[in-house]
Design a protein around this motif. Structure first.
Motif, PDB file in Angstrom:
ATOM      1  N   ASN A 173       0.203   8.948   4.865  1.00  0.00           N
ATOM      2  CA  ASN A 173      -0.093  10.282   4.620  1.00  0.00           C
ATOM      3  C   ASN A 173      -0.730  10.961   5.399  1.00  0.00           C
ATOM      4  OD1 ASN A 173       0.659  10.888   1.472  1.00  0.00           O
ATOM      5  ND2 ASN A 173      -0.082   8.811   1.598  1.00  0.00           N
ATOM      6  N   ALA A 209      -7.479   8.619  -8.555  1.00  0.00           N
ATOM      7  CA  ALA A 209      -6.163   9.325  -8.201  1.00  0.00           C
ATOM      8  C   ALA A 209      -4.942   8.283  -8.422  1.00  0.00           C
ATOM      9  CB  ALA A 209      -6.395   9.579  -6.678  1.00  0.00           C
ATOM     10  N   GLY A 210      -5.184   7.045  -8.113  1.00  0.00           N
ATOM     11  CA  GLY A 210      -4.125   6.077  -8.350  1.00  0.00           C
ATOM     12  C   GLY A 210      -3.753   6.125  -9.895  1.00  0.00           C
ATOM     13  N   ARG A 211      -4.407   6.263 -10.964  1.00  0.00           N
ATOM     14  CA  ARG A 211      -4.197   6.619 -12.154  1.00  0.00           C
ATOM     15  C   ARG A 211      -3.671   7.796 -12.514  1.00  0.00           C
ATOM     16  NH1 ARG A 211      -8.094   3.024 -16.042  1.00  0.00           N
ATOM     17  NH2 ARG A 211      -9.104   1.850 -14.137  1.00  0.00           N
ATOM     18  N   GLY A 212      -3.346   8.718 -11.556  1.00  0.00           N
ATOM     19  CA  GLY A 212      -2.454  10.214 -11.802  1.00  0.00           C
ATOM     20  C   GLY A 212      -3.686  11.232 -12.043  1.00  0.00           C
ATOM     21  N   GLU A 231       0.932  -1.017   0.074  1.00  0.00           N
ATOM     22  CA  GLU A 231      -0.091  -0.041  -0.063  1.00  0.00           C
ATOM     23  C   GLU A 231       0.943   1.309   0.022  1.00  0.00           C
ATOM     24  OE1 GLU A 231      -1.606   1.245   4.060  1.00  0.00           O
ATOM     25  OE2 GLU A 231      -1.351  -1.080   4.289  1.00  0.00           O
ATOM     26  N   TYR A 232       0.166   2.407  -0.344  1.00  0.00           N
ATOM     27  CA  TYR A 232       1.120   3.647  -0.440  1.00  0.00           C
ATOM     28  C   TYR A 232       1.592   4.075   0.850  1.00  0.00           C
ATOM     29  CZ  TYR A 232      -3.128   5.475   1.900  1.00  0.00           C
ATOM     30  OH  TYR A 232      -3.949   5.714   2.777  1.00  0.00           O
ATOM     31  N   ARG A 237     -10.389   6.799  -5.433  1.00  0.00           N
ATOM     32  CA  ARG A 237      -9.198   6.138  -5.220  1.00  0.00           C
ATOM     33  C   ARG A 237      -8.979   5.562  -6.522  1.00  0.00           C
ATOM     34  NH1 ARG A 237      -9.024  -0.437  -3.992  1.00  0.00           N
ATOM     35  NH2 ARG A 237      -6.850  -0.156  -3.424  1.00  0.00           N
ATOM     36  N   THR A 262      -5.922  -1.676  -9.168  1.00  0.00           N
ATOM     37  CA  THR A 262      -6.527  -1.797  -7.749  1.00  0.00           C
ATOM     38  C   THR A 262      -6.687  -3.472  -7.705  1.00  0.00           C
ATOM     39  OG1 THR A 262      -8.873  -1.815  -8.593  1.00  0.00           O
ATOM     40  CG2 THR A 262      -7.703   0.490  -7.850  1.00  0.00           C
ATOM     41  N   ARG A 311      -3.387   9.325  -2.481  1.00  0.00           N
ATOM     42  CA  ARG A 311      -2.774   9.470  -3.761  1.00  0.00           C
ATOM     43  C   ARG A 311      -2.935  10.684  -4.650  1.00  0.00           C
ATOM     44  NH1 ARG A 311      -1.356   4.045  -5.083  1.00  0.00           N
ATOM     45  NH2 ARG A 311      -2.037   2.829  -3.622  1.00  0.00           N
ATOM     46  N   ASP A 353      -7.158   6.134   0.874  1.00  0.00           N
ATOM     47  CA  ASP A 353      -6.141   5.909  -0.246  1.00  0.00           C
ATOM     48  C   ASP A 353      -6.481   6.686  -1.182  1.00  0.00           C
ATOM     49  OD1 ASP A 353      -4.503   4.316  -1.951  1.00  0.00           O
ATOM     50  OD2 ASP A 353      -5.492   2.323  -1.597  1.00  0.00           O
TER      51      ASP A 353
END
Length: 547
Positions: A11, A48-51, A7-8, A45, A411, A190, A186
């Motif tokens: 934060n 955001a994880g894809r930028g 996991e990240y 989630r 994911t 991200r 999450d």
């Protein structure tokens, strides 16, 4: 199945805004998501994880409505086989073990017992259904179904003696409200901005962007987005009809939702073993009786169609309480009476109108509807908690397609916040059971923190998983956790919930971030609420630091 990734990194609250949100663009974000339930947070989630630059707004608390009011099951939906919903069941079955492995602290395998009532369905039909249930999707850790002699099996003890035979199969249990929060954590980790208590009061569409007015605790704010995702659940239709404003010479078409209320009751523990029950009823519906919060049994659900009522005002009716008590009492030796009920909750499921006359038969599958006549719009219709990850993945694919920039999904092999226990227990194998991994984790928490009360250690491990270190911090004794505001609930945890998990009120803490409200007396619940109100300034300081 993909191997799970780490996991990240942790934060803090200061990361809740995306970095440099306006760089190289006239918009504040790429995607504005309206709705902070499981679908909205899951989509945030994934995007955001894809930028993508993401802003999510929720008019109340995260999971304040439907997403905290489910039967709390990760399941394929055995009964949907009778409605020939094979695609939905297969999709849900494929997701079970993906989800169970992603967050073993809030999800775990559960065995279900179906006592056989020959007047309901013949044994051959049940065996056929369970065979399909076992084989529609690959299983790695969940055991297959089997027949049991209820005269010898522990699950037969609390049942009436007339039930001599039963069937046992596997599914999973989930803390639904915490599942939503983990997705939001999450998403924020991200780069997404997650705004609670923030209503989208208008969203004006133009050819290339949306201009939305958000109204929250600090007043109004305008957000410009390249695309909007309507994930408002029971309010999705109302959003399109009353909040979203179309571009010139354009009409925003909407689908009709059927709002179906599902209610549950909680009673003192009816049985001591760790299996759940699925009961067939004469009306061809089913209800579940599930071990709940150690001392209780959860019984539900009903299917009552709402007509014109505010989804947020849904409450259980006396007729629903009577129904659940009556149907459960058909099976249990000791009758369940309305006077036994210690808590109830109701949620409204936003189901696609498929012209079915029976609310129980309305499809639980989802539909993602895109509109690219002007700035992109994606509306989420229907869905169920088990398929939220796949829904979010499909939604993120659609958003990328509409924005002309397809980005890879990620994911399926990723942990949710706190789900990666490897730093505590070492690596795990594909065949390891998530519930076994969790028990190893609890033992390690108690080993590293022997001063921590055993019951509290288990509760914190369940709620936060590997993020328990952020809650405990540098504490070396129970005293370091601060005063107990209520039994087993210390100030340090409350400060964490305020600063990290968007908790504002006593209800946020007692009924969504936890279910401690079920264990506390009224005076203790009021103490928690009073503490949260007294520390509202702390939240304002955190928000100021974030902005």
């Amino acid at each position: 199945m993909k191997i799970f990734e780490h996991e990240y990194p942790s934060n803090r609250a200061s990361s809740s805004r995306p970095a440099d949100p306006c760089a190289g663009s006239e918009t504040d974000c790429d995607v504005l998501i309206v709705g902070g339930g499981i679908n909205g947070c899951g989509i945030a989630r994934d995007l955001a994880g894809r930028g993508w630059r993401v802003v999510l707004c929720e008019k109340d608390d995260l999971a304040a409505h439907t997403s905290s009011s489910s039967t709390k099951l990760i399941h394929g939906g055995l009964r949907y086989l009778e409605y020939f919903e094979f695609s939905l069941v297969r999709k849900a079955l494929q997701e079970r073990e993906v989800l169970l492995k992603s967050a073993p602290h809030i999800m775990w395998p559960l065995r279900f017992v179906m006592p056989h009532d020959p007047s309901m369905r013949p044994a051959w039909m049940i065996r056929l259904g369970l065979f399909m249930y076992d084989h529609l999707a690959r299983r790695e850790v969940l055991p297959a179904s089997r027949s049991v002699d209820l005269r010898k099996h522990p699950a037969g003890e609390p049942l009436k003696s007339a039930f001599k035979r039963g069937f046992v199969y596997s599914d999973g249990w989930v803390d639904d409200a915490r599942l939503v929060v983990l997705n939001a954590l999450d998403a924020r980790g991200r780069g997404a901005e997650v705004l609670t208590r923030t209503r989208c009061v208008s969203a004006q569409r133009s050819a290339d962007k949306w201009t939305a007015v958000l109204e929250g605790p600090e007043g109004q704010r305008t957000v410009r987005a390249r695309a909007v995702v309507n994930a408002a659940g029971p309010w999705a239709e109302a959003f399109l009809r009353g909040v979203a404003r179309p571009a010139r010479d354009e009409a925003l078409a909407t689908r009709h939702l059927r709002l179906v209320k599902g209610s549950h009751i909680v009673v003192p523990r009816v049985f001591a073993h760790d299996h759940a029950y699925i009961f067939q009823n004469p009306d061809k519906r089913i209800i579940f009786a599930i071990p709940y919060q150690d001392d209780f049994t959860l019984i539900g659900t009903t299917d009552i169609e709402l007509a014109g009522d505010d989804p947020g005002a849904a409450r259980i009716g006396d007729d629903e309480i009577d129904y659940l008590c009556t149907q459960a009492s058909r099976y249990f030796e000791k009758p369940i009476r309305p006077s036994d009920v210690v808590w109830t909750y109701s949620g409204v499921r936003p189901l696609l109108d498929d012209a079915s006359g029976d609310p129980s038969a309305v499809t639980r599958d989802y539909l993602l509807e895109t509109n690219t006549a002007a700035a992109p719009l994606l509306s989420v219709w229907g869905g169920k908690i088990t398929t939220f990850r796949k829904l979010a993945e499909d939604a993120a694919d659609e958003v990328g397609r509409m924005l002309g920039d397809a980005r890879k999904p990620w994911t399926e092999g990723a942990f949710l916040a706190g789900g990666d226990l490897s730093a505590w227990i070492g690596g795990t194998s594909r065949a390891s059971r998530p519930d076994d991994d969790f028990e190893r984790f609890v033992a390690e928490v108690q080993k590293r923190h022997p001063w921590l009360d055993a019951g509290l250690a288990r509760r914190l491990a369940r709620a936060y998983g590997a993020r328990i270190a952020e809650v405990i911090g540098d504490a070396r004794s129970m005293h370091d956790l601060g005063p107990a505001v209520a039994p087993g609930l210390h100030e340090r945890e409350l400060h964490y919930l305020r600063s990290e998990e968007w908790a504002v009120s006593g209800d946020d803490v007692l009924w969504r971030r936890s279910k401690l409200g079920l264990h506390y007396a009224r005076a203790e619940r009021e103490q928690v609420d009073a503490w949260m109100r007294a520390h509202e300034a702390d939240g304002e300081e955190v928000r100021a630091a974030v902005t």
